[in-house]
Design a protein around this motif. Structure first.
Motif, PDB file in Angstrom:
ATOM      1  N   ASP A 232       0.832  -1.204   0.000  1.00 18.03           N
ATOM      2  CA  ASP A 232       0.000   0.000   0.000  1.00 18.03           C
ATOM      3  C   ASP A 232       0.868   1.256   0.000  1.00 18.03           C
ATOM      4  N   MET A 233       1.913   1.255   0.831  1.00 22.22           N
ATOM      5  CA  MET A 233       2.830   2.382   0.862  1.00 22.22           C
ATOM      6  C   MET A 233       3.495   2.584  -0.491  1.00 22.22           C
ATOM      7  N   GLY A 234       3.924   1.485  -1.118  1.00 15.75           N
ATOM      8  CA  GLY A 234       4.568   1.569  -2.420  1.00 15.75           C
ATOM      9  C   GLY A 234       3.649   2.083  -3.507  1.00 15.75           C
ATOM     10  N   ASN A 235       2.357   1.806  -3.368  1.00 13.16           N
ATOM     11  CA  ASN A 235       1.392   2.314  -4.347  1.00 13.16           C
ATOM     12  C   ASN A 235       1.168   3.815  -4.214  1.00 13.16           C
ATOM     13  N   GLU A 236       1.369   4.338  -3.013  1.00 16.78           N
ATOM     14  CA  GLU A 236       1.085   5.753  -2.763  1.00 16.78           C
ATOM     15  C   GLU A 236       2.299   6.656  -2.949  1.00 16.78           C
ATOM     16  N   MET A 237       3.508   6.129  -2.707  1.00 15.71           N
ATOM     17  CA  MET A 237       4.696   6.981  -2.691  1.00 15.71           C
ATOM     18  C   MET A 237       5.624   6.659  -3.853  1.00 15.71           C
ATOM     19  N   ASP A 238       6.156   7.725  -4.426  1.00 10.45           N
ATOM     20  CA  ASP A 238       7.076   7.611  -5.553  1.00 10.45           C
ATOM     21  C   ASP A 238       8.496   7.898  -5.081  1.00 10.45           C
ATOM     22  N   GLY A 239       9.463   7.216  -5.683  1.00  5.74           N
ATOM     23  CA  GLY A 239      10.846   7.517  -5.347  1.00  5.74           C
ATOM     24  C   GLY A 239      11.753   6.326  -5.522  1.00  5.74           C
ATOM     25  N   PHE A 240      12.965   6.490  -5.026  1.00  2.00           N
ATOM     26  CA  PHE A 240      13.978   5.450  -5.043  1.00  2.00           C
ATOM     27  C   PHE A 240      14.271   5.090  -3.593  1.00  2.00           C
ATOM     28  N   TYR A 241      14.088   3.840  -3.224  1.00  2.00           N
ATOM     29  CA  TYR A 241      14.179   3.531  -1.797  1.00  2.00           C
ATOM     30  C   TYR A 241      14.423   2.050  -1.543  1.00  2.00           C
ATOM     31  N   THR A 242      15.048   1.824  -0.412  1.00  2.00           N
ATOM     32  CA  THR A 242      15.102   0.523   0.229  1.00  2.00           C
ATOM     33  C   THR A 242      14.594   0.724   1.641  1.00  2.00           C
ATOM     34  N   LEU A 243      13.661  -0.112   2.064  1.00  2.00           N
ATOM     35  CA  LEU A 243      13.080  -0.012   3.401  1.00  2.00           C
ATOM     36  C   LEU A 243      13.368  -1.274   4.198  1.00  2.00           C
ATOM     37  N   LEU A 244      13.599  -1.079   5.484  1.00  2.00           N
ATOM     38  CA  LEU A 244      13.689  -2.165   6.445  1.00  2.00           C
ATOM     39  C   LEU A 244      12.694  -1.835   7.549  1.00  2.00           C
ATOM     40  N   VAL A 245      11.762  -2.742   7.790  1.00  3.12           N
ATOM     41  CA  VAL A 245      10.646  -2.481   8.703  1.00  3.12           C
ATOM     42  C   VAL A 245      10.503  -3.651   9.664  1.00  3.12           C
ATOM     43  N   ALA A 246      10.220  -3.338  10.927  1.00  2.00           N
ATOM     44  CA  ALA A 246      10.018  -4.389  11.925  1.00  2.00           C
ATOM     45  C   ALA A 246       8.760  -4.103  12.736  1.00  2.00           C
ATOM     46  N   THR A 247       8.143  -5.180  13.198  1.00  2.34           N
ATOM     47  CA  THR A 247       7.045  -5.110  14.165  1.00  2.34           C
ATOM     48  C   THR A 247       7.367  -6.078  15.291  1.00  2.34           C
ATOM     49  N   GLY A 248       6.442  -6.245  16.210  1.00  2.00           N
ATOM     50  CA  GLY A 248       6.689  -7.171  17.303  1.00  2.00           C
ATOM     51  C   GLY A 248       6.743  -8.626  16.892  1.00  2.00           C
ATOM     52  N   SER A 249       6.292  -8.924  15.679  1.00  2.00           N
ATOM     53  CA  SER A 249       6.282 -10.320  15.233  1.00  2.00           C
ATOM     54  C   SER A 249       6.899 -10.540  13.856  1.00  2.00           C
ATOM     55  N   GLU A 250       7.256  -9.457  13.147  1.00  2.00           N
ATOM     56  CA  GLU A 250       7.762  -9.609  11.784  1.00  2.00           C
ATOM     57  C   GLU A 250       8.939  -8.672  11.505  1.00  2.00           C
ATOM     58  N   PHE A 251       9.592  -8.972  10.391  1.00  2.00           N
ATOM     59  CA  PHE A 251      10.820  -8.287   9.973  1.00  2.00           C
ATOM     60  C   PHE A 251      10.777  -8.316   8.446  1.00  2.00           C
ATOM     61  N   ALA A 252      10.881  -7.157   7.804  1.00  3.49           N
ATOM     62  CA  ALA A 252      10.655  -7.130   6.360  1.00  3.49           C
ATOM     63  C   ALA A 252      11.575  -6.137   5.663  1.00  3.49           C
ATOM     64  N   VAL A 253      11.869  -6.437   4.387  1.00 10.04           N
ATOM     65  CA  VAL A 253      12.607  -5.516   3.525  1.00 10.04           C
ATOM     66  C   VAL A 253      11.791  -5.271   2.264  1.00 10.04           C
ATOM     67  N   MET A 254      12.001  -4.109   1.674  1.00 10.94           N
ATOM     68  CA  MET A 254      11.299  -3.750   0.444  1.00 10.94           C
ATOM     69  C   MET A 254      12.214  -2.887  -0.415  1.00 10.94           C
ATOM     70  N   ARG A 255      12.239  -3.172  -1.712  1.00  6.65           N
ATOM     71  CA  ARG A 255      12.980  -2.354  -2.674  1.00  6.65           C
ATOM     72  C   ARG A 255      11.999  -1.770  -3.687  1.00  6.65           C
ATOM     73  N   ASP A 256      12.301  -0.583  -4.174  1.00  8.54           N
ATOM     74  CA  ASP A 256      11.446   0.004  -5.202  1.00  8.54           C
ATOM     75  C   ASP A 256      11.650  -0.730  -6.532  1.00  8.54           C
ATOM     76  N   SER A 257      10.864  -0.366  -7.516  1.00  5.04           N
ATOM     77  CA  SER A 257      10.851  -1.111  -8.780  1.00  5.04           C
ATOM     78  C   SER A 257      12.116  -0.936  -9.607  1.00  5.04           C
ATOM     79  N   PHE A 258      12.966   0.038  -9.227  1.00 11.96           N
ATOM     80  CA  PHE A 258      14.239   0.221  -9.929  1.00 11.96           C
ATOM     81  C   PHE A 258      15.413  -0.408  -9.165  1.00 11.96           C
ATOM     82  N   ALA A 259      15.238  -0.578  -7.856  1.00 14.55           N
ATOM     83  CA  ALA A 259      16.262  -1.204  -7.001  1.00 14.55           C
ATOM     84  C   ALA A 259      17.627  -0.549  -7.138  1.00 14.55           C
ATOM     85  N   CYS A 260      17.630   0.781  -7.164  1.00 17.96           N
ATOM     86  CA  CYS A 260      18.923   1.465  -7.313  1.00 17.96           C
ATOM     87  C   CYS A 260      19.608   1.717  -5.966  1.00 17.96           C
ATOM     88  N   LYS A 261      18.913   1.464  -4.876  1.00 19.54           N
ATOM     89  CA  LYS A 261      19.519   1.602  -3.551  1.00 19.54           C
ATOM     90  C   LYS A 261      19.930   0.214  -3.054  1.00 19.54           C
TER      91      LYS A 261
END
Length: 305
Positions: A232-261
C-alpha cells in the motif's frame, strides 16, 4: 546516502548477544552517513495491557539529573494514571517506562508533567534509541553492546532533504511496535503528508521517511498484514528507496521497482541479516555459510517469529 542494518534471530541462540552483533554492523555503515543514527531493539513483551515507552528528556544534562527526573516522573505518572508505572531502564537521554497501553492518556499526562519529554517509540516489544552523532558514538553512549533481544534494525543518516536533529533521525516508530528505516528519497512525500493530515494523521517532522512510516502504520491499524501495508505504501509513494521495517512479530525488507539503492540479505538457520553493504555482515558468526542475495526490484521479503 544512508546505511541500514538489521538482524532477525530465528532462535534464542544469539539473543543475549543481539547488541554485540548489531552495534558493529551499524558502526561499519558510518561511511554512508554520520549526521545521526539510531536503532530499534525488540525484546520479549511486557505484560498484556502495558507498553514500553521510550521517552527522551530534553534539557537534562547529567546522569544524576536524569535519574532524579525519571524517579519523580514515575511517581507522578503513577498518581496521574491511577496505576503502577515503572522504569525499566534509565538512559543518558531519558528512560524506558512501562505504563498502560493507553497511548493518549500516557502522553497527555507526560506532556503535563514534562513538556520537554518526547515519546520516541511505544509497544510491548520495542525500544528506540536515536540521536545526532556517529553510530559508534551513539552505540557507546547507550551501551548497545549490552543489549539483548530477538531482533533489531538500525540506520545511519546523511541528511539530504531535512534537518539534522534527533527527531529527524531514524528509526521512525509512530505506531505500536512498528519501526522503519529508509535509504533513498520519496518525491511526493509533501503531497501524501497533506492528505494524511486531512485524515487526522499528523507528522512531527518534514522528513519523507516519517510519511512512509505513518502510511505503513495506518494500514496496519486497519488490519492489513505487514506485506500488504508495504505494498500500500509503495502504491502511494514515488521515489527510489530501500526499506527495512520491523514489528513485534515480523521483519521485512522492500525495494522500489528500480532497485537502485543497495540491499544485501544473508540467511542462516540462526538469523536473517540485512545491510546496505556486505562488509557490515562480515563480523557475524557463521556468515561464511550463509545464503547471501540481493532482493530483486520491487520485491518484499517478510520473516516472522
Amino acid at each position: 546516502m544512508c546505511g541500514i542494518v538489521g538482524l532477525h534471530l530465528k532462535s534464542p541462540k544469539y539473543q543475549d548477544l543481539l547488541g554485540c552483533l548489531l552495534g558493529p554492523m551499524l558502526g561499519c555503515m558510518e561511511t554512508r552517513g554520520s549526521d545521526s543514527a539510531g536503532l530499534a531493539i525488540y525484546e520479549e513483551p511486557v505484560p498484556e495491557g502495558y507498553f514500553r515507552y521510550s521517552v527522551r528528556l530534553d534539557g537534562v544534562d547529567s546522569t544524576e539529573e536524569v535519574k532524579s527526573v525519571v524517579a519523580a516522573l514515575v511517581d507522578e505518572l503513577s498518581d496521574d494514571l491511577a496505576t503502577t508505572v515503572t522504569c525499566e531502564r534509565v538512559r543518558p537521554d531519558g528512560a524506558v517506562l512501562v505504563a498502560p497501553e493507553s497511548m493518549t492518556d500516557v502522553t497527555s499526562c507526560l506532556a503535563a508533567r514534562r513538556p520537554d519529554a518526547t515519546v520516541v517509540a511505544f509497544g510491548r516489544h520495542i525500544e528506540v534509541v536515536k540521536d545526532v552523532g556517529t553510530p559508534q558514538e551513539i552505540c557507546h553512549r547507550h551501551e548497545i553492546n549490552n543489549r539483548t533481544g530477538f531482533q533489531g534494525i538500525g540506520h545511519t543518516r546523511m541528511a539530504t532533504e531535512s534537518a539534522v536533529t534527533t527527531d529527524h533521525s531514524h528509526p521512525f516508530a509512530p505506531y505500536p511496535d512498528l519501526a522503519l528505516v529508509h535509504n533513498g528519497s520519496f518525491s511526493n512525500h509533501a503531497t501524501v503528508r497533506r492528505w494524511l493530515a486531512k485524515e487526522g494523521i499528523g507528522c512531527v517532522t518534514d522528513n519523507d521517511s516519517e510519511v512512509a512510516a505513518r502510511l505503513v502504520g495506518r494500514a496496519l491499524s486497519a488490519g492489513a498484514s505487514l506485506e500488504a501495508a508495504l505494498q500500500d505504501m509503495g502504491n502511494e509513494m514515488d521515489g527510489f528507496y530501500t526499506l527495512l521495517v520491523a514489528t513485534g512479530s515480523e521483519f521485512a525488507v522492500m525495494r522500489d521497482s528500480f532497485a537502485c539503492k543497495p540491499l544485501v540479505v544473508a540467511e542462516t538457520d540462526d538469523y536473517v541479516a540485512v545491510t546496505s553493504e556486505y562488509i557490515a555482515m562480515t563480523s557475524l558468526p557463521g556468515i561464511g555459510a550463509a545464503t547471501v542475495y540481493e532482493p530483486m526490484p520491487g520485491e518484499i521479503h517478510v520473516w516472522g517469529r
